[in-house]
Design an enzyme around this catalytic site. Structure first.
Site, PDB file in Angstrom:
ATOM      1  N   GLU A  38      17.815   5.490  29.510  1.00 17.44           N
ATOM      2  CA  GLU A  38      18.444   4.316  28.900  1.00 17.44           C
ATOM      3  C   GLU A  38      19.835   4.669  28.368  1.00 17.44           C
ATOM      4  OE1 GLU A  38      17.737   1.079  29.575  1.00 17.44           O
ATOM      5  OE2 GLU A  38      15.729   1.603  28.924  1.00 17.44           O
ATOM      6  N   HIS A  39      20.804   3.816  28.690  1.00 14.53           N
ATOM      7  CA  HIS A  39      22.204   4.035  28.288  1.00 14.53           C
ATOM      8  C   HIS A  39      22.756   5.341  28.867  1.00 14.53           C
ATOM      9  CE1 HIS A  39      22.707   0.559  25.557  1.00 14.53           C
ATOM     10  NE2 HIS A  39      21.395   0.620  25.610  1.00 14.53           N
ATOM     11  N   SER A  68      17.727 -10.545  35.367  1.00 19.07           N
ATOM     12  CA  SER A  68      17.773 -11.778  36.153  1.00 19.07           C
ATOM     13  C   SER A  68      19.133 -11.925  36.813  1.00 19.07           C
ATOM     14  CB  SER A  68      17.484 -12.994  35.271  1.00 19.07           C
ATOM     15  OG  SER A  68      18.520 -13.236  34.345  1.00 19.07           O
ATOM     16  N   ASP A  96      21.116  -1.891  37.464  1.00 17.84           N
ATOM     17  CA  ASP A  96      20.351  -3.113  37.733  1.00 17.84           C
ATOM     18  C   ASP A  96      20.463  -3.549  39.192  1.00 17.84           C
ATOM     19  OD1 ASP A  96      20.055  -2.882  35.049  1.00 17.84           O
ATOM     20  OD2 ASP A  96      21.137  -4.731  34.535  1.00 17.84           O
TER      21      ASP A  96
HETATM   22  P1  ADP Z   1      19.459 -10.493  32.169  1.00 14.25           P
HETATM   23  O1  ADP Z   1      20.140  -9.990  33.399  1.00 14.25           O
HETATM   24  O2  ADP Z   1      18.987  -9.390  31.281  1.00 14.25           O
HETATM   25  O3  ADP Z   1      18.375 -11.476  32.438  1.00 14.25           O
HETATM   26  P2  ADP Z   1      22.060 -11.568  31.682  1.00 14.25           P
HETATM   27  O4  ADP Z   1      22.691 -12.153  30.471  1.00 14.25           O
HETATM   28  O5  ADP Z   1      22.703 -10.405  32.318  1.00 14.25           O
HETATM   29  O6  ADP Z   1      20.548 -11.273  31.296  1.00 14.25           O
HETATM   30  O7  ADP Z   1      21.943 -12.698  32.790  1.00 14.25           O
HETATM   31  C1  ADP Z   1      21.399 -13.974  32.461  1.00 14.25           C
HETATM   32  C2  ADP Z   1      22.236 -15.054  33.114  1.00 14.25           C
HETATM   33  O8  ADP Z   1      22.018 -15.052  34.536  1.00 14.25           O
HETATM   34  C3  ADP Z   1      21.865 -16.444  32.677  1.00 14.25           C
HETATM   35  O9  ADP Z   1      22.552 -16.806  31.475  1.00 14.25           O
HETATM   36  C4  ADP Z   1      22.334 -17.294  33.856  1.00 14.25           C
HETATM   37  O10 ADP Z   1      23.734 -17.515  33.805  1.00 14.25           O
HETATM   38  C5  ADP Z   1      22.063 -16.366  35.024  1.00 14.25           C
HETATM   39  N1  ADP Z   1      20.749 -16.691  35.599  1.00 14.25           N
HETATM   40  C6  ADP Z   1      19.614 -15.957  35.521  1.00 14.25           C
HETATM   41  N2  ADP Z   1      18.598 -16.568  36.201  1.00 14.25           N
HETATM   42  C7  ADP Z   1      19.107 -17.706  36.707  1.00 14.25           C
HETATM   43  C8  ADP Z   1      18.576 -18.778  37.504  1.00 14.25           C
HETATM   44  N3  ADP Z   1      17.305 -18.789  37.901  1.00 14.25           N
HETATM   45  N4  ADP Z   1      19.417 -19.788  37.847  1.00 14.25           N
HETATM   46  C9  ADP Z   1      20.694 -19.791  37.440  1.00 14.25           C
HETATM   47  N5  ADP Z   1      21.237 -18.827  36.699  1.00 14.25           N
HETATM   48  C10 ADP Z   1      20.483 -17.796  36.333  1.00 14.25           C
HETATM   49 MG    MG Z   2      21.903  -8.837  33.459  1.00 11.72          MG
END
Ligand code: ADP
Ligand code: MG
Length: 387
Positions: free
Chosen positions: A36-37, A130, A175
């Protein structure tokens, strides 16, 4: 199951755009087992892919137009002209897929437009990537549709550039590489300096164990600023020690390096975390390779203590998950991801899963924290074409 998901996403695509998609692709979120990090210190990480994934139906266009739609966001189809794509011009979710198209074109790849509809089961903002799932699924679709011939690690680099420059988020390479390159039943041992990688067998179910992800559902507000401070502190440490990155400080030379940092107490703590964390990744790799899976538990716990006490990015919710899980009999547990909220992981015997889950849920209720979301994470396939 994947077929049903592909079918649903493809039929929604047809409703939106009036024709069947050229294909459907999937790319997973990830959790990081250990490391991590370390990714912005050129060090080692060890993620594996989640069963949760972003699925995209995509068709190519030849007219310089990009149309984007997400099943998970309110609102209609966004239409963008490729020539208008510009870094940090977009603050919404469309910046992620648009950034991928921008990064591909910037790198000289002839992408001439696309229609995209996507849906994702990766929890957003929970530290489970995500955003990388979204980027990689679009990158893989365009790689196939425009016959770009790029490998997984190359797509990961381009998606990282999309997120760093186009979205404006200073993320490392873990990621995207995890989403693109992981394999089912394995964790990915990745050297973030040269992106060399090795698939390490990690089939917990076969050995009667489970790995739980506990999404605390909290995100403390100052987390982004703190991430920047940790990065800057690590860079300062490398500069003071005269190395390109903290990865270059060998574990055997840690005491000497710390002594050289004198009264730079904060930098000393950051350096100690990064150097010991790289060593922990190597230890987990050799334990898994020699079949001693249960013995990684205490290494995960050491990693959590280092993030809590030296790197100082844990929070009461994450500490409560780890402490409660260990008291309830877990083999190991630690926070994962950026810190200050997000998720923790728990390694447990299959027979103990229910008791541990119950203990965590009750401890959160007693502490008046939001109810955490707990699910089992099976090491799953990386990005691939569905249809
Ligand atoms: P993580 O990658 O940890 O989930 P992030 O802040 O890096 O968090 O990314 C989250 C962002 O990715 C959301 O705010 C949105 O803009 C985008 N996102 C994630 N999933 C979706 C989805 N299913 N549809 C549209 N945008 C998404
Ligand atoms: Mg992210």
């Amino acid at each position: 199951m994947s077929e049903a998901v592909a079918q649903t996403v493809a039929s929604r695509f047809s409703e939106l755009y009036g024709a069947e998609p050229d294909g459907v692709w999937a790319a997973p979120g990830r959790v990081n087992l250990i490391g991590e990090h370390t990714d912005y210190n050129d060090g080692f990480v060890m993620p594996f892919a989640l069963p949760h994934q972003a699925v995209a139906a995509v068709s190519r266009r030849a007219d310089g137009v990009l149309r984007l739609h997400s099943a998970d966001v309110e609102g209609g189809v966004s239409e963008l002209r490729l020539d208008d794509l510009a870094p940090e011009s977009d603050k919404g979710w469309t910046a992620y897929p648009a950034g991928v198209v921008w990064a591909l074109r910037e790198a000289g790849h002839a992408v001439t437009g696309a229609d995209v509809h996507l849906a994702s089961t990766v929890p957003s903002g929970a530290g489970l990537s995500s955003s990388a799932a979204l980027e990689i699924v679009v990158a893989l679709a365009l790689n196939d549709l425009f016959s770009l011939g790029l490998r997984g690690w190359q797509l990961a680099r381009l998606c990282q550039r999309a997120e760093n420059v186009y979205v404006g988020a200073p993320v490392g390479i873990m990621d995207q590489t995890a989403s693109a390159c992981c394999e089912a039943g394995h964790a990915l041992f990745l050297d973030t300096r040269d992106l060399s990688q090795k698939q390490i067998p990690f089939d917990l179910a076969a050995e009667g164990m489970r790995l739980l992800v506990v999404d605390t559902q909290v995100k403390h507000a100052h987390s982004e600023g703190e991430y920047g401070k940790r990065r800057a502190g690590c860079e300062k440490g490398a500069a003071l020690l005269g190395v390109d990155a903290l990865r270059d400080i060998p574990y055997a030379g840690l005491d000497e390096a710390l002594a050289r940092l004198g009264d730079e107490e904060e930098v000393r703590r950051l350096v100690r975390h990064v150097v010991t964390e790289d060593e922990r990744v190597e230890r987990v790799v050799s334990l898994l390779e020699s079949g001693q899976t249960r013995a990684i538990g205490p290494v995960l716990v050491e990693g959590h203590a280092s993030l809590r006490d030296d790197f100082r990015i844990s929070c009461p919710e994450l500490d409560l998950v780890v402490d409660t899980a260990l008291t309830a009999g877990a083999l190991g547990a630690r926070m994962t991801g950026g810190g200050f909220g997000g998720s923790a992981i728990v390694l447990a015997e299959e027979a103990d899963v229910d008791a541990i889950t119950k203990a965590i849920t009750e401890a959160f209720a007693t502490a008046n924290f939001p109810t955490p979301r707990v699910f089992e994470a099976t090491p799953s396939p990386g990005a691939h074409r569905l249809t």
